[in-house]
Design a protein around this motif. Structure first.
Motif, mmCIF file in Angstrom:
data_model
loop_
_atom_site.group_PDB
_atom_site.id
_atom_site.type_symbol
_atom_site.label_atom_id
_atom_site.label_comp_id
_atom_site.label_asym_id
_atom_site.label_seq_id
_atom_site.Cartn_x
_atom_site.Cartn_y
_atom_site.Cartn_z
ATOM 1 N N UNK A 85 28.193 -15.853 45.788
ATOM 2 C CA UNK A 85 28.857 -17.161 45.828
ATOM 3 C C UNK A 85 29.677 -17.367 44.566
ATOM 4 N N UNK A 86 29.121 -16.934 43.402
ATOM 5 C CA UNK A 86 29.895 -17.046 42.157
ATOM 6 C C UNK A 86 31.167 -16.198 42.253
ATOM 7 N N UNK A 135 46.843 -18.433 42.900
ATOM 8 C CA UNK A 135 47.946 -17.737 43.587
ATOM 9 C C UNK A 135 48.683 -18.674 44.522
ATOM 10 N N UNK A 136 47.911 -19.524 45.255
ATOM 11 C CA UNK A 136 48.541 -20.494 46.156
ATOM 12 C C UNK A 136 49.396 -21.469 45.357
ATOM 13 N N UNK A 137 48.879 -21.850 44.167
ATOM 14 C CA UNK A 137 49.680 -22.721 43.307
ATOM 15 C C UNK A 137 50.987 -22.048 42.909
ATOM 16 N N UNK A 138 50.892 -20.742 42.563
ATOM 17 C CA UNK A 138 52.104 -19.988 42.216
ATOM 18 C C UNK A 138 53.057 -19.910 43.413
ATOM 19 N N UNK A 139 52.435 -19.642 44.629
ATOM 20 C CA UNK A 139 53.243 -19.569 45.842
ATOM 21 C C UNK A 139 53.932 -20.907 46.090
ATOM 22 N N UNK A 185 38.065 -17.624 45.017
ATOM 23 C CA UNK A 185 38.745 -18.836 45.503
ATOM 24 C C UNK A 185 39.598 -19.438 44.397
ATOM 25 N N UNK A 186 39.056 -19.410 43.166
ATOM 26 C CA UNK A 186 39.853 -19.908 42.039
ATOM 27 C C UNK A 186 41.134 -19.101 41.875
#
Length: 194
Positions: free
Chosen positions: A141-142, A154-158, A148-149
């Motif tokens: 999970x960690x 990456x999604x933020x960059x995208x 996920x972080x």
């Protein structure tokens, strides 16, 4: 003379006999009276003794009646106590039967404790395995959180790239519109006929 003498002797004997007879009667009467007196005294004493005996027997009878009445009341009390004790013994017997049933049940459960002990040992091993698996899951999970972080980053960059692309597309649209202005002017001047 001899006849007179014998007659006198007979008179003397007769007189003596009468005197003796009178004395004997008097003595007999005295004896009878003294015996009657003694019998009367003895009768009085006997009456007193009988009356005293009757009184004593009456007192004894009353005492016996009181004792019998006391004993009867005590026997009634003892009988009531014995009845209560019988009821208590009945209740104790019922409780003992319940206790016996409970002890039998406890014995059966104690017999099952060996199986439960074996199952507990197996459960302990399984719980240890589950704890190890949980620790591994925590690590996973960690890792997933870290991934996920990273994905979020990456999604933020995208998203930033898409925003930049969107701005570029808008600029291109503006440029295309600006570049299409001379063609539109020519089209207004020389319209194409289909």
């Amino acid at each position: 003379m001899a006849n007179e003498q014998s007659a006198n002797n007979e008179k003397i004997e007769g007189a003596v006999t009468e005197a003796q007879f009178l004395r004997a009667i008097t003595s007999f009467e005295a004896i009878i009276l003294s015996q009657i007196n003694i019998k009367n005294k003895l009768g009085d004493r006997l009456n007193w003794a009988i009356q005293a005996g009757i009184i004593i027997l009456g007192i004894i009878a009353v005492s016996i009646m009181i004792l019998l009445w006391t004993l009867s009341s005590q026997v009634n009390r003892i009988s009531a106590v014995v009845n209560d004790m019988n009821e208590d013994f009945t209740e104790v017997s019922q409780h003992m039967a319940r206790i016996n049933t409970a002890i039998t049940s406890v014995e059966q459960r104690v017999g099952l404790l060996e199986q439960i002990t074996g199952q507990t040992a197996s459960m302990s091993r399984e719980m240890t395995r589950i704890a190890v698996d949980m620790e591994s899951m925590r690590d996973n999970v960690d890792g997933i959180k870290n991934t996920i972080g990273t994905v979020r980053h990456s999604i933020g960059n995208i998203s930033n790239s898409i925003d930049i692309m969107n701005i570029d597309v808008q600029r291109m649209g503006i440029d295309m519109h600006r570049m299409g202005a001379p063609a539109r002017s020519i089209n207004k001047m020389f319209p194409f006929m289909p």
